[in-house]
Design a protein around this motif. Structure first.
Motif, PDB file in Angstrom:
ATOM      1  N   PRO A  88      34.597  38.818  50.962  1.00 33.67           N
ATOM      2  CA  PRO A  88      35.864  38.093  50.893  1.00 33.67           C
ATOM      3  C   PRO A  88      35.612  36.610  50.621  1.00 33.67           C
ATOM      4  O   PRO A  88      34.517  36.103  50.892  1.00 33.67           O
ATOM      5  CB  PRO A  88      36.448  38.289  52.290  1.00 33.67           C
ATOM      6  N   GLU A  89      36.620  35.953  50.102  1.00 37.54           N
ATOM      7  CA  GLU A  89      36.512  34.513  49.877  1.00 37.54           C
ATOM      8  C   GLU A  89      36.778  33.778  51.177  1.00 37.54           C
ATOM      9  O   GLU A  89      37.795  33.986  51.838  1.00 37.54           O
ATOM     10  CB  GLU A  89      37.516  34.037  48.835  1.00 37.54           C
ATOM     11  N   TYR A  90      35.841  32.932  51.554  1.00 37.07           N
ATOM     12  CA  TYR A  90      36.010  32.025  52.684  1.00 37.07           C
ATOM     13  C   TYR A  90      35.738  30.623  52.144  1.00 37.07           C
ATOM     14  O   TYR A  90      34.596  30.312  51.779  1.00 37.07           O
ATOM     15  CB  TYR A  90      35.006  32.337  53.799  1.00 37.07           C
ATOM     16  N   ASN A  91      36.747  29.805  52.063  1.00 31.40           N
ATOM     17  CA  ASN A  91      36.593  28.415  51.633  1.00 31.40           C
ATOM     18  C   ASN A  91      35.840  28.291  50.307  1.00 31.40           C
ATOM     19  O   ASN A  91      34.937  27.470  50.163  1.00 31.40           O
ATOM     20  CB  ASN A  91      35.910  27.593  52.730  1.00 31.40           C
ATOM     21  N   GLY A  92      36.200  29.110  49.351  1.00 30.87           N
ATOM     22  CA  GLY A  92      35.607  29.026  48.025  1.00 30.87           C
ATOM     23  C   GLY A  92      34.216  29.613  47.921  1.00 30.87           C
ATOM     24  O   GLY A  92      33.523  29.398  46.928  1.00 30.87           O
ATOM     25  N   SER A  93      33.790  30.378  48.906  1.00 30.52           N
ATOM     26  CA  SER A  93      32.465  30.992  48.863  1.00 30.52           C
ATOM     27  C   SER A  93      32.530  32.326  49.587  1.00 30.52           C
ATOM     28  O   SER A  93      33.547  32.995  49.578  1.00 30.52           O
ATOM     29  CB  SER A  93      31.428  30.062  49.497  1.00 30.52           C
ATOM     30  N   ASN A 128      37.332  35.761  44.340  1.00 33.03           N
ATOM     31  CA  ASN A 128      36.089  35.227  44.904  1.00 33.03           C
ATOM     32  C   ASN A 128      34.969  35.104  43.865  1.00 33.03           C
ATOM     33  O   ASN A 128      33.807  35.394  44.150  1.00 33.03           O
ATOM     34  CB  ASN A 128      35.621  36.023  46.121  1.00 33.03           C
ATOM     35  N   LEU A 129      35.316  34.652  42.679  1.00 37.92           N
ATOM     36  CA  LEU A 129      34.300  34.439  41.642  1.00 37.92           C
ATOM     37  C   LEU A 129      33.215  33.464  42.095  1.00 37.92           C
ATOM     38  O   LEU A 129      32.022  33.720  41.906  1.00 37.92           O
ATOM     39  CB  LEU A 129      34.952  33.921  40.355  1.00 37.92           C
ATOM     40  N   ARG A 130      33.615  32.350  42.717  1.00 33.23           N
ATOM     41  CA  ARG A 130      32.622  31.370  43.176  1.00 33.23           C
ATOM     42  C   ARG A 130      31.714  31.959  44.249  1.00 33.23           C
ATOM     43  O   ARG A 130      30.513  31.735  44.240  1.00 33.23           O
ATOM     44  CB  ARG A 130      33.314  30.120  43.726  1.00 33.23           C
ATOM     45  N   GLY A 131      32.303  32.709  45.158  1.00 33.97           N
ATOM     46  CA  GLY A 131      31.494  33.314  46.219  1.00 33.97           C
ATOM     47  C   GLY A 131      30.468  34.286  45.663  1.00 33.97           C
ATOM     48  O   GLY A 131      29.338  34.356  46.140  1.00 33.97           O
ATOM     49  N   SER A 154      41.588  40.273  42.874  1.00 34.97           N
ATOM     50  CA  SER A 154      42.559  39.272  43.295  1.00 34.97           C
ATOM     51  C   SER A 154      43.727  39.938  44.007  1.00 34.97           C
ATOM     52  O   SER A 154      43.992  41.121  43.810  1.00 34.97           O
ATOM     53  CB  SER A 154      43.085  38.514  42.074  1.00 34.97           C
ATOM     54  N   LYS A 155      44.412  39.158  44.822  1.00 39.73           N
ATOM     55  CA  LYS A 155      45.596  39.648  45.541  1.00 39.73           C
ATOM     56  C   LYS A 155      45.311  41.012  46.191  1.00 39.73           C
ATOM     57  O   LYS A 155      46.065  41.965  46.050  1.00 39.73           O
ATOM     58  CB  LYS A 155      46.796  39.720  44.605  1.00 39.73           C
TER      59      LYS A 155
END
Length: 184
Positions: A88-93, A128-131, A154-155
């Motif tokens: 999952p995405e947490y703060n962009g990571s 979560n692409l960045r993560g 997403s979503k």
């Protein structure tokens, strides 16, 4: 004469957060059921089952690893040839608890020369692409080959239809990722 070669390998799916009753846990459970249909011996490791000792590390931790972590490493990481991370995405990571787990496992025994597939999930629009990029960099550093086909979802809150399946597009994308990863 044709020889039929059977290749056996073990896959561990990792649900990447320790939040109980989370969308990640729900998504990972459905994904794992799809994986089990193709790879019945696969394992599921949910970070909700991490021991409390992981959060209260002794400064001499690396000299005296807690038995609970040694057991997790021995059951889910050392025998695995491949990993699927649902993150999952947490703060962009990705979640810090996942990074902490990776850091406390023996990298040579747990990760070296293995393969990974990544699925990023988010309630927003980037899946979560960045993560996934961040985790790829960490895994590559430990000599893990990450499959190029990464799946951003997403979503994620709209992916569940009350059954054991995802919405049709995601169902097909997960099926493709599993098939590609088995062949990878």
């Amino acid at each position: 004469m044709r020889l039929l070669l059977t290749i056996y390998f073990m896959i561990t799916l990792i649900s990447g957060t320790n939040r109980k009753n989370s969308l990640t846990q729900q998504f990972s459970s459905i994904y794992f059921q799809m994986l089990k249909r193709k790879m019945p011996d696969s394992l599921f490791f949910d970070l909700c089952h991490l021991p409390d000792s992981l959060l209260n590390l002794d400064p001499d931790f690396y000299k005296n690893r807690p038995q609970e972590l040694i057991a997790i490493q021995s059951e889910f990481f050392i025998p695995a040839d491949k990993f699927i991370f649902i993150i999952p995405e947490y703060n962009g990571s990705y979640p810090g608890i996942l990074k902490l787990l990776i850091d406390v496992l023996d990298p040579k025994e747990s990760f070296k020369n293995k393969k990974a597939a990544l699925t990023g999930i988010a309630t927003g629009r980037a899946g979560n692409l960045r993560g996934m990029d961040h985790l790829t960099a960490v895994l590559n550093h430990m000599n893990v080959t990450v499959m190029p086909y990464q799946l951003p979802v997403s979503k994620v809150q709209h992916e569940f239809n009350g059954t054991d399946q995802f919405a049709e597009g995601t169902q097909n994308a997960v099926e493709r990722q599993i098939n590609d990863f088995i062949a990878f």
